[in-house]
Design a protein around this motif. Structure first.
Motif, PDB file in Angstrom:
ATOM      1  N   GLU A  54       0.836  -1.213   0.000  1.00  0.00           N
ATOM      2  CA  GLU A  54       0.000   0.000   0.000  1.00  0.00           C
ATOM      3  C   GLU A  54       0.858   1.245   0.000  1.00  0.00           C
ATOM      4  O   GLU A  54       0.620   2.184  -0.731  1.00  0.00           O
ATOM      5  CB  GLU A  54      -0.869   0.052   1.253  1.00  0.00           C
ATOM      6  CG  GLU A  54      -2.126  -0.771   1.199  1.00  0.00           C
ATOM      7  CD  GLU A  54      -2.610  -1.038   2.614  1.00  0.00           C
ATOM      8  OE1 GLU A  54      -2.468  -0.116   3.456  1.00  0.00           O
ATOM      9  OE2 GLU A  54      -3.082  -2.154   2.865  1.00  0.00           O
ATOM     10  N   LYS A  55       1.857   1.237   0.873  1.00  0.00           N
ATOM     11  CA  LYS A  55       2.629   2.471   1.002  1.00  0.00           C
ATOM     12  C   LYS A  55       3.766   2.554  -0.010  1.00  0.00           C
ATOM     13  O   LYS A  55       4.539   3.503   0.004  1.00  0.00           O
ATOM     14  CB  LYS A  55       3.227   2.535   2.410  1.00  0.00           C
ATOM     15  CG  LYS A  55       2.162   2.554   3.468  1.00  0.00           C
ATOM     16  CD  LYS A  55       2.704   3.145   4.736  1.00  0.00           C
ATOM     17  CE  LYS A  55       1.668   3.019   5.816  1.00  0.00           C
ATOM     18  NZ  LYS A  55       1.007   4.259   6.108  1.00  0.00           N
ATOM     19  N   ILE A  56       3.865   1.578  -0.832  1.00  0.00           N
ATOM     20  CA  ILE A  56       4.902   1.498  -1.853  1.00  0.00           C
ATOM     21  C   ILE A  56       6.272   1.788  -1.235  1.00  0.00           C
ATOM     22  O   ILE A  56       7.010   2.686  -1.637  1.00  0.00           O
ATOM     23  CB  ILE A  56       4.623   2.448  -3.038  1.00  0.00           C
ATOM     24  CG1 ILE A  56       3.145   2.402  -3.394  1.00  0.00           C
ATOM     25  CG2 ILE A  56       5.442   2.017  -4.237  1.00  0.00           C
ATOM     26  CD1 ILE A  56       2.790   3.253  -4.584  1.00  0.00           C
ATOM     27  N   LEU A  57       6.593   1.016  -0.210  1.00  0.00           N
ATOM     28  CA  LEU A  57       7.894   1.191   0.426  1.00  0.00           C
ATOM     29  C   LEU A  57       8.957   0.501  -0.419  1.00  0.00           C
ATOM     30  O   LEU A  57       8.726  -0.564  -0.970  1.00  0.00           O
ATOM     31  CB  LEU A  57       7.881   0.561   1.818  1.00  0.00           C
ATOM     32  CG  LEU A  57       6.896   1.184   2.801  1.00  0.00           C
ATOM     33  CD1 LEU A  57       6.856   0.375   4.069  1.00  0.00           C
ATOM     34  CD2 LEU A  57       7.314   2.610   3.100  1.00  0.00           C
ATOM     35  N   ASN A  91      22.960  -7.501   0.035  1.00  0.00           N
ATOM     36  CA  ASN A  91      23.389  -8.140  -1.205  1.00  0.00           C
ATOM     37  C   ASN A  91      22.271  -8.883  -1.909  1.00  0.00           C
ATOM     38  O   ASN A  91      22.499  -9.437  -2.983  1.00  0.00           O
ATOM     39  CB  ASN A  91      24.499  -9.169  -0.899  1.00  0.00           C
ATOM     40  CG  ASN A  91      25.719  -8.501  -0.323  1.00  0.00           C
ATOM     41  OD1 ASN A  91      25.980  -7.346  -0.608  1.00  0.00           O
ATOM     42  ND2 ASN A  91      26.453  -9.219   0.499  1.00  0.00           N
ATOM     43  N   ALA A  92      21.093  -8.922  -1.290  1.00  0.00           N
ATOM     44  CA  ALA A  92      20.008  -9.689  -1.918  1.00  0.00           C
ATOM     45  C   ALA A  92      19.458  -8.925  -3.100  1.00  0.00           C
ATOM     46  O   ALA A  92      19.200  -7.727  -3.017  1.00  0.00           O
ATOM     47  CB  ALA A  92      18.898  -9.943  -0.907  1.00  0.00           C
ATOM     48  N   LYS A  93      19.269  -9.608  -4.205  1.00  0.00           N
ATOM     49  CA  LYS A  93      18.745  -8.924  -5.368  1.00  0.00           C
ATOM     50  C   LYS A  93      17.219  -8.948  -5.363  1.00  0.00           C
ATOM     51  O   LYS A  93      16.575  -7.922  -5.375  1.00  0.00           O
ATOM     52  CB  LYS A  93      19.277  -9.583  -6.646  1.00  0.00           C
ATOM     53  CG  LYS A  93      19.720  -8.577  -7.655  1.00  0.00           C
ATOM     54  CD  LYS A  93      20.439  -9.240  -8.792  1.00  0.00           C
ATOM     55  CE  LYS A  93      20.037  -8.574 -10.098  1.00  0.00           C
ATOM     56  NZ  LYS A  93      18.967  -9.125 -10.834  1.00  0.00           N
ATOM     57  N   TRP A  94      16.653 -10.168  -5.343  1.00  0.00           N
ATOM     58  CA  TRP A  94      15.205 -10.247  -5.299  1.00  0.00           C
ATOM     59  C   TRP A  94      14.721 -11.016  -4.079  1.00  0.00           C
ATOM     60  O   TRP A  94      13.975 -10.509  -3.275  1.00  0.00           O
ATOM     61  CB  TRP A  94      14.667 -10.933  -6.563  1.00  0.00           C
ATOM     62  CG  TRP A  94      14.776 -10.094  -7.782  1.00  0.00           C
ATOM     63  CD1 TRP A  94      15.586 -10.314  -8.853  1.00  0.00           C
ATOM     64  CD2 TRP A  94      14.057  -8.895  -8.057  1.00  0.00           C
ATOM     65  NE1 TRP A  94      15.417  -9.317  -9.775  1.00  0.00           N
ATOM     66  CE2 TRP A  94      14.477  -8.433  -9.318  1.00  0.00           C
ATOM     67  CE3 TRP A  94      13.084  -8.151  -7.372  1.00  0.00           C
ATOM     68  CZ2 TRP A  94      13.970  -7.282  -9.909  1.00  0.00           C
ATOM     69  CZ3 TRP A  94      12.584  -6.998  -7.954  1.00  0.00           C
ATOM     70  CH2 TRP A  94      13.024  -6.579  -9.221  1.00  0.00           C
ATOM     71  N   ARG A 138      10.110  -4.559  -4.002  1.00  0.00           N
ATOM     72  CA  ARG A 138       9.475  -4.386  -5.305  1.00  0.00           C
ATOM     73  C   ARG A 138       8.703  -5.613  -5.739  1.00  0.00           C
ATOM     74  O   ARG A 138       7.830  -5.534  -6.592  1.00  0.00           O
ATOM     75  CB  ARG A 138      10.519  -4.075  -6.376  1.00  0.00           C
ATOM     76  CG  ARG A 138      11.002  -2.669  -6.275  1.00  0.00           C
ATOM     77  CD  ARG A 138      12.245  -2.495  -7.096  1.00  0.00           C
ATOM     78  NE  ARG A 138      12.983  -1.367  -6.541  1.00  0.00           N
ATOM     79  CZ  ARG A 138      13.144  -0.210  -7.174  1.00  0.00           C
ATOM     80  NH1 ARG A 138      12.670  -0.055  -8.381  1.00  0.00           N
ATOM     81  NH2 ARG A 138      13.807   0.759  -6.612  1.00  0.00           N
ATOM     82  N   LEU A 139       9.040  -6.761  -5.143  1.00  0.00           N
ATOM     83  CA  LEU A 139       8.296  -7.967  -5.481  1.00  0.00           C
ATOM     84  C   LEU A 139       6.856  -7.866  -5.015  1.00  0.00           C
ATOM     85  O   LEU A 139       5.994  -8.574  -5.502  1.00  0.00           O
ATOM     86  CB  LEU A 139       8.933  -9.186  -4.800  1.00  0.00           C
ATOM     87  CG  LEU A 139      10.299  -9.630  -5.292  1.00  0.00           C
ATOM     88  CD1 LEU A 139      10.809 -10.742  -4.410  1.00  0.00           C
ATOM     89  CD2 LEU A 139      10.197 -10.113  -6.717  1.00  0.00           C
ATOM     90  N   LEU A 140       6.613  -6.975  -4.064  1.00  0.00           N
ATOM     91  CA  LEU A 140       5.279  -6.896  -3.492  1.00  0.00           C
ATOM     92  C   LEU A 140       4.426  -5.832  -4.171  1.00  0.00           C
ATOM     93  O   LEU A 140       3.228  -5.779  -3.955  1.00  0.00           O
ATOM     94  CB  LEU A 140       5.377  -6.566  -1.999  1.00  0.00           C
ATOM     95  CG  LEU A 140       6.207  -7.576  -1.212  1.00  0.00           C
ATOM     96  CD1 LEU A 140       6.594  -6.991   0.123  1.00  0.00           C
ATOM     97  CD2 LEU A 140       5.419  -8.844  -1.021  1.00  0.00           C
ATOM     98  N   TRP A 141       5.056  -4.969  -4.945  1.00  0.00           N
ATOM     99  CA  TRP A 141       4.298  -3.881  -5.555  1.00  0.00           C
ATOM    100  C   TRP A 141       3.335  -4.415  -6.591  1.00  0.00           C
ATOM    101  O   TRP A 141       3.562  -5.457  -7.203  1.00  0.00           O
ATOM    102  CB  TRP A 141       5.259  -2.888  -6.211  1.00  0.00           C
ATOM    103  CG  TRP A 141       6.070  -2.122  -5.217  1.00  0.00           C
ATOM    104  CD1 TRP A 141       5.984  -2.174  -3.873  1.00  0.00           C
ATOM    105  CD2 TRP A 141       7.084  -1.187  -5.542  1.00  0.00           C
ATOM    106  NE1 TRP A 141       6.897  -1.326  -3.310  1.00  0.00           N
ATOM    107  CE2 TRP A 141       7.578  -0.699  -4.306  1.00  0.00           C
ATOM    108  CE3 TRP A 141       7.622  -0.697  -6.729  1.00  0.00           C
ATOM    109  CZ2 TRP A 141       8.589   0.249  -4.249  1.00  0.00           C
ATOM    110  CZ3 TRP A 141       8.630   0.249  -6.656  1.00  0.00           C
ATOM    111  CH2 TRP A 141       9.096   0.713  -5.434  1.00  0.00           C
ATOM    112  N   LYS A 142       2.309  -3.635  -6.774  1.00  0.00           N
ATOM    113  CA  LYS A 142       1.293  -4.079  -7.736  1.00  0.00           C
ATOM    114  C   LYS A 142       1.858  -4.050  -9.142  1.00  0.00           C
ATOM    115  O   LYS A 142       1.767  -5.012  -9.891  1.00  0.00           O
ATOM    116  CB  LYS A 142       0.073  -3.170  -7.645  1.00  0.00           C
ATOM    117  CG  LYS A 142      -0.782  -3.440  -6.451  1.00  0.00           C
ATOM    118  CD  LYS A 142      -2.209  -2.925  -6.705  1.00  0.00           C
ATOM    119  CE  LYS A 142      -3.112  -3.146  -5.517  1.00  0.00           C
ATOM    120  NZ  LYS A 142      -2.752  -2.381  -4.329  1.00  0.00           N
TER     121      LYS A 142
END
Lengths: 412, 501
Positions: free
Chosen positions: B248-251, B274-277, B361-365
């Protein structure tokens, strides 16, 4: 919409460029009073002729005691080996600018590893007598275009005790030669005008092997390991280090910011890499390998030695890299160090991080460009061309071959 | 003494300009005896004799008394000692007696202000650290370390988004304080999403408000159930709620699940940058091993600690993800805790959520994200492990040198469900039961004596039976006139008696 898009792209590009530009200056260029000379290449600027002395002056001495290869006076041996295979070496003495005499004068060691200088003046005399009789180049200039490596405590004064060394003065027959020495103190008898000060030998491979990751945070404020009182020779203090080391101990032994002790930890090199300031006070002589270690490990050297002349002083701006504290200001050392602004400290660390700075302090085998060997050659090259006045007229003699203590005149 | 030393050095320089060749050790012969020399010789001999008798260096005492300088607390030594020869490496020891004082041995031909010889040891009057300077030094150290981190640490550190499910219970303060302090030490930007079962409460809010971090505190309507199974399911739902907030908050940043009873190391936060995704780290499981036989504890992998089971990614030789180390629940079959207050071992799930980190970003719509990520709106509870969030488990990146470094530890320790604790752990009003201490520091103020004090002094009684009793009765009678107390302290009775005498 499209205009905004292009405008945004332009701004983004400028932003990225500025960030990239800011990221880069992690090290700073080092320019001393001689200019930006640490990276100069001496090859082609001078020619050195190496005299072939009988092995009793060099190889046999080394064979008798191989410890000479790893102690802090080993620069003379490595310089010889470097010159033998260097491109500046010439086999034709007529075209040579400088002449090198390979004598390992500091290789007469006690059982505990300290060099005894008592035979060195005789050794040097006999070597010079040899070269002056076998080749004409010494008599041509009485040694003014010759150089000698004398990494002794007090250079060519050939004594470990300062009063005796001052009494003897520089060996009279070396007065006109260029001396490459580790000792340097202004207005001192044992430092000639025109000598080249070099760093003492520190083992480069050992230091490289003990490097820790660069992101290990530096958490020690001031670090020092070494003697404060020389109990064997000066139990009350006041003589050793002119009382400066004892003053450091007495004033700061209770100070948690100062990690100082006489222990010999196995993690000495690693600890230096975790310290911000490393003390480099004088001992019996003003120079010490601590300076080399501090520079290699990125710890800002705090030099407590009045009037000291540091290695390659014309090429390296030591004032900007290290902190100089007068011996009489030692009780105020904590005030001095904490009042240095953080930007100055960061700048010093950036200068120390410059790889050419670290390289200039080391004697690696085989030699690398920009290392201490090359800096010595650069220093010699900067003294060229020789003035016409050094060439003596035939029959003219300036040096007094019989000057000095009677004991020196005995043959070796 | 300072003055005389200076004079000596001046004399020394003057005489040395004539290059007087006499070295120091020839001083004893050939020096003609001037009256001053004779005087010093006599004085020196006398002080040596006295030192022999007393057993210490008498001359030092004399000079300490004479010395008035405040800076030099280590006094200058007498001129005779100044002229002492120190032969450093020779066999003959330095001769402390009988050197006629000579001019100061400074033979610098040029004007050097650096003087050879014995100097005083400069000690300032108060050789202790100044607190203002210590603070300055610490600020310098901080600045240097920040610079080090900028240069050698993680490039472009991303914000860390921490999702923590919690609820009010006795041990909440214990666990949450630990996590809070770990998060306060993290050198990167942080957002803390605290999801609380049973709704937002003042307890939790006041606890986490002390951190000074950016906090998003939301409530979850369900209350925490009493069995571990149910609890894990609810926690999963709460974590998904947290992930929805991220959406929701686009964190933007890296999402890490920090359960409030876990312990995190600082290197964890450096490593997850270091995590990419989608990354996975190794979690050490500190299950309560009190009930386990030794035979049950088996080694998992060569590099791991044989005693502590570790959950996390397993790599093959080429450092590619090959599988997963999970917790073996077989040894605990039937012996594990079911309800919160069971004293049996509390088991973790097969794969704990805290061992996984994901790019927000994996969680963004919308926005570009890999297609192997499921949309969290389509999921609803009943996710066994975070691997159910992805369609293909092989895309997970192993972190911490391929799972070899354990960067956080999992533990579940809870008090009984009905255990009481003061709200916000503040004792207000003060407790009613007070027990006085055995001895007050003020002998004249009478302490209050509750009834149970007697058994304590009962130990003394058998020894001093007669006297105490008589004294007690006497003091009782006498002190009754003064105060209404029965004191058996012998000290006080004596005092009382003296008062009355």
């Amino acid at each position: 919409m499209r205009k905004w898009f292009w405008g945004f792209l332009f701004i983004a590009f400028g932003f990225v460029c500025s960030i990239a530009a800011e990221r880069n200056p992690r090290t700073e260029r080092i320019s001393g009073s001689a200019g930006d000379v640490l990276e100069d290449d001496p090859v082609g600027r001078l020619k050195v002729y190496v005299y072939e002395l009988p092995s009793k002056y060099n190889k046999k001495i080394l064979q008798k005691d191989p410890r000479c290869l790893s102690h802090m006076f080993a620069a003379e041996i490595y310089m010889h080996r470097f010159l033998l295979s260097s491109p500046v070496r010439t086999l034709n003495p007529e075209e040579a600018d400088w002449f090198y005499t390979p004598i390992y004068a500091t290789c007469d060691l006690t059982p505990t590893g300290l060099p005894l200088p008592f035979k060195s003046p005789r050794m040097v005399r006999s070597a010079i007598q040899l070269i002056s009789s076998s080749w004409p180049y010494w008599n041509r200039t009485e040694g003014a275009d010759h150089f000698f490596v004398v990494p002794h405590d007090f250079g060519a004064c050939f004594h470990y005790q300062e009063e005796k060394a001052i009494e003897r003065g520089i060996l009279p027959i070396l007065q006109r030669a260029t001396l490459v020495q580790t000792f340097g103190q202004r207005n001192h008898v044992c430092l000639n005008e025109g000598s080249i000060t070099i760093p003492p030998y520190a083992p480069p491979l050992k230091m490289q092997a003990r490097q820790i990751p660069l992101d290990t945070p530096r958490s020690i404020f001031v670090y020092f390991r070494g003697l404060f009182y020389d109990v064997n020779n000066d139990p009350e203090g006041g003589y050793y280090a002119r009382g400066a080391r004892a003053a450091v101990w007495e004033n700061f032994k209770n100070n948690p910011l100062f990690d100082i002790s006489t222990e010999h930890p196995t993690t000495y090199y690693e600890d230096m890499q975790r310290a911000i300031f490393c003390l480099c006070p004088l001992g019996w002589a003003p120079w010490s390998p601590r300076l080399v270690e501090a520079v290699v490990f990125g710890c800002i050297p705090v030099i407590i030695a009045d009037d000291i002349v540091l290695p390659f002083a014309d090429a390296i701006p030591w004032e900007e890299i290290g902190v100089f504290v007068a011996e009489e200001d030692v009780p105020k050392l904590d005030t001095i160090l904490t009042s240095i602004p953080p930007e100055v400290i960061l700048r010093k660390q950036r200068l120390l991080a410059n790889p050419s700075m670290k390289r200039a302090m080391l004697f690696p085998q085989p030699a690398l460009p920009g290392d201490a060997f090359h800096q010595i050659l650069n220093g010699l090259a900067r003294k060229l061309p020789h003035q016409k006045s050094i060439y003596l007229k035939p029959g003219e003699k300036i040096l007094n071959w019989t000057a000095g203590p009677v004991g020196d005149l005995k043959p070796w | 003494m300072k003055l005389s030393a200076l004079q000596q050095s001046y004399l020394g320089r003057r005489s040395n300009s004539f290059r007087s060749s006499g070295p120091l050790d020839s001083s004893s012969d050939g020096a003609f005896k001037s009256p001053a020399a004779v005087f010093w010789l006599v004085l020196h001999g006398l002080s040596c004799l006295i030192s022999l008798l007393l057993g210490f260096r008498f001359s030092r005492l004399v000079f300490l008394l004479l010395s008035t300088s405040s800076t030099y607390t280590s006094p200058f030594h007498s001129p005779t000692e100044l002229a002492k020869t120190l032969d450093i490496r020779s066999v003959i020891p330095a001769d402390p007696v009988g050197n006629v004082p000579l001019p100061f041995p400074n033979k610098t031909a040029t004007n050097s202000r650096v003087v050879v010889g014995r100097h005083g040891i400069r000690i300032r009057p108060w050789p202790h650290p100044n607190p203002v300077e210590v603070m300055k030094a610490h600020r310098i150290i901080e600045r240097v370390q920040t610079e080090q981190r900028l240069q050698f640490g993680v490039k472009d550190p991303r914000k860390i988004i921490v999702v923590t499910p919690t609820y009010v219970r006795t041990f909440q303060s214990l666990h949450l304080t630990g996590v809070m302090h770990s998060l306060m030490l993290v050198p990167y930007d942080l957002v803390w999403i605290v999801v609380e079962a049973g709704g937002v409460s003042n307890e939790t809010a006041s606890l986490i408000a002390k951190s000074g971090l950016r906090i998003i505190h939301v409530g979850f309507s369900q209350r925490m159930p009493n069995s571990w199974d149910e609890r894990h399911k609810l926690e999963t739902k709460m974590r998904l709620r947290g992930l929805r907030i991220v959406r929701e908050k686009i964190l933007d940043g890296i999402v890490i699940f920090a359960d409030d009873s876990n312990m995190h190391s600082m290197e964890l936060f450096d490593e997850i940058q270091n995590a990419k995704w989608f990354g996975a780290v190794s979690v050490g499981i500190l299950a309560n091993s009190a009930n386990i036989d030794e035979t049950v504890v088996e080694k998992r992998g060569e590099e791991e600690n044989p005693r502590m089971p570790v959950q996390g990614p397993a790599c093959n030789v080429s450092n590619m993800l090959a599988g997963w180390h999970t917790f073996n629940t077989l040894p605990f079959a039937g012996k594990s805790a079911v309800y919160i207050d069971d004293r049996a071992t509390v088991l973790p799930r097969k794969l704990e959520w805290s061992g996984f980190v994901l790019n927000s970003r994996l969680l963004w719509k919308d926005g570009d994200k890999p297609e192997w990520m499921k949309d969290i709106d389509t999921l609803d509870g009943d996710i066994e492990s975070p691997l159910d969030l992805v369609k293909d488990p092989s895309v997970v990146e192993p972190l911490g040198s391929c799972g070899r470094r354990v960067l956080l530890w999992w533990l579940r320790v809870e008090a009984r469900a009905d255990s009481k604790f003061p709200p916000r752990w503040i004792i207000d009003p003060p407790l009613e039961v007070t027990v006085p201490s055995k001895r007050t520091p003020w002998p004249d103020t009478p302490p209050e004596l509750p009834s149970h004090k007697k058994p304590v002094i009962g130990i003394q009684e058998p020894i001093i039976k007669h006297t105490t009793k008589t004294r007690t009765s006497r003091s009782k009678r006498r002190s009754k006139r003064k105060h209404d107390e029965t004191r058996t302290d012998r000290r006080t009775t004596g005092f009382d008696k003296t008062l009355q005498n």
